[in-house]
Enzyme design. Structure first.
Site, PDB file in Angstrom:
ATOM      1  N   LYS A 157       0.886  -1.173   0.000  1.00  0.00           N
ATOM      2  CA  LYS A 157       0.000   0.000   0.000  1.00  0.00           C
ATOM      3  C   LYS A 157       0.922   1.221   0.000  1.00  0.00           C
ATOM      4  O   LYS A 157       1.247   1.788   1.044  1.00  0.00           O
ATOM      5  CB  LYS A 157      -0.931  -0.040   1.220  1.00  0.00           C
ATOM      6  CG  LYS A 157      -2.112   0.901   1.120  1.00  0.00           C
ATOM      7  CD  LYS A 157      -3.146   0.605   2.177  1.00  0.00           C
ATOM      8  CE  LYS A 157      -4.146   1.747   2.325  1.00  0.00           C
ATOM      9  NZ  LYS A 157      -4.973   2.007   1.139  1.00  0.00           N
TER      10      LYS A 157
HETATM   11  N1  PMP Z   1      -7.930  -2.096  -2.957  1.00  0.00           N
HETATM   12  C1  PMP Z   1      -7.377  -0.870  -2.983  1.00  0.00           C
HETATM   13  C2  PMP Z   1      -6.753  -0.387  -4.244  1.00  0.00           C
HETATM   14  C3  PMP Z   1      -7.392  -0.065  -1.825  1.00  0.00           C
HETATM   15  O1  PMP Z   1      -6.856   1.159  -1.847  1.00  0.00           O
HETATM   16  C4  PMP Z   1      -8.014  -0.534  -0.651  1.00  0.00           C
HETATM   17  C5  PMP Z   1      -8.077   0.340   0.577  1.00  0.00           C
HETATM   18  N2  PMP Z   1      -6.966   0.174   1.410  1.00  0.00           N
HETATM   19  C6  PMP Z   1      -8.579  -1.812  -0.674  1.00  0.00           C
HETATM   20  C7  PMP Z   1      -8.501  -2.575  -1.841  1.00  0.00           C
HETATM   21  C8  PMP Z   1      -9.224  -2.387   0.554  1.00  0.00           C
HETATM   22  O2  PMP Z   1      -8.276  -2.642   1.551  1.00  0.00           O
HETATM   23  P1  PMP Z   1      -8.665  -2.690   3.086  1.00  0.00           P
HETATM   24  O3  PMP Z   1      -9.854  -3.546   3.202  1.00  0.00           O
HETATM   25  O4  PMP Z   1      -7.476  -3.284   3.753  1.00  0.00           O
HETATM   26  O5  PMP Z   1      -8.942  -1.290   3.510  1.00  0.00           O
END
Ligand code: PMP
Length: 311
Positions: A157
């Site tokens: 991320k």
């Molecule tokens: N895909 C992307 C591209 C994201 O930015 C996010 C948000 N973090 C998610 C999926 C979902 O991740 P999470 O459930 O860990 O927030």
């Protein structure tokens, strides 16, 4: 955004207005940062941060993928997060840990630049609009492809990757939709600009598997466990675009977006939020607010988790 009192920055709580960086910071020029998005929810036992440790482990993994050494451990950042929630005194908030190469040299190679770390927290309501959780959103498949596994490690991320998401969501909203869905380079479904995606057909849930160019979402993982516990089969597999158009139900999930139904994709009507989406959404909100014993291990309080009733 609504300002709060304090921001945690490199080990200290500083006033919101004092959390500044230099314009020559490496991360500002090259997107060389990693971050997290985490939610703190009000529960009967006070504010609790949902899956805080899992998010901070992912932050560390994101940093490892960038060869970035974080100066704080998961445990130190866990305590800092709780300290910040306490200092700002909000019952519910969003938490944004961010680590980036700071001020030093400005070559692309980050060299020995310091790694600055901060955690911001502020109240953040529904991510995809006021009635998105109830009525669902209209989504559009983007002309922008998700970054491939050998372009940037999409499992990280990382801040720079979000240009990809930004282009997709700007394109979708300019065209009159609320959210974008990105395809992989091979043309199968990846994820939303900030969410993972689930398709439901004949009561079976399907979501792109982790080898697709997706962020391994923590909400995705939560939803898979909830769905299976509720008795639904979940497949992690390749999904093609037509499946979205023909699905009985589609929803997106993420820490910010929570569980958001999708009403239509590329003007193919899927319709009002369906029964399985609603059941999973309700169970998710019970989980994050500590109302379901099956998932209290994910509900992280500043003090240690209260003992289960009767134990
Ligand atoms: N895909 C992307 C591209 C994201 O930015 C996010 C948000 N973090 C998610 C999926 C979902 O991740 P999470 O459930 O860990 O927030």
């Amino acid at each position: 955004m609504r300002e709060t009192e304090k921001i945690w920055m490199n080990g200290d709580l500083v006033d919101w207005g004092d959390a500044r960086v230099h314009v020559a910071a490496h991360g500002l020029h090259y997107g060389s940062g990693v971050f997290e998005g985490i939610r703190c929810y009000e529960t009967d036992n006070g504010p609790a941060v949902f899956r805080l440790t899992d998010h901070l482990v992912r932050l560390h993994n994101s940093a490892r993928l960038l060869h970035m050494e974080l100066p704080y451990s998961v445990e130190e950042l866990r305590l800092a997060s709780h300290e910040l929630v306490g200092a700002n005194g909000l019952a519910e908030c969003y938490l944004r840990p961010l680590a980036f190469y700071g001020y030093g040299e400005l070559g692309v190679h980050p060299g020995t630049n310091p790694v600055d770390v901060c955690i911001i927290s502020w109240p953040w309501g529904t991510y995809l609009g006021e009635d998105a959780l109830e009525s669902g959103v209209r989504a559009k498949v983007s002309s922008w492809k998700r970054v491939g596994p050998n372009t940037i490690p999409h499992v990280a991320k990382a801040t720079g990757i979000y240009l990809n998401s930004m282009l997709a969501v700007v394109e979708a909203t300019r065209a009159g939709y609320e959210e974008a869905i990105l395809l992989t380079d091979e043309g199968t479904i990846a994820d939303g600009s900030g969410e993972n995606i689930f398709v439901i057909t004949d009561e079976i849930l399907a979501t792109p598997d982790l080898s697709a160019s997706i962020l391994p979402g923590i909400t995705r993982h939560t939803v898979i466990e909830i769905a299976q516990t509720l008795g639904y089969a979940v497949q992690e597999r390749e999904i093609i675009r037509s499946e979205l158009y023909l699905a009985d139900e589609v929803f997106m999930c993420g820490t910010a977006a929570e569980v958001t139904p999708v009403r239509s994709v590329d003007d193919h009507e899927i319709g009002a939020p369906g029964p399985i989406t609603k059941a999973i959404q309700a169970a998710y909100f019970d989980a994050v607010r500590g109302r379901d014993e099956r998932w209290t291990r994910w509900v992280e309080y500043a003090e240690k988790t209260p003992a289960a009733p009767g134990s």
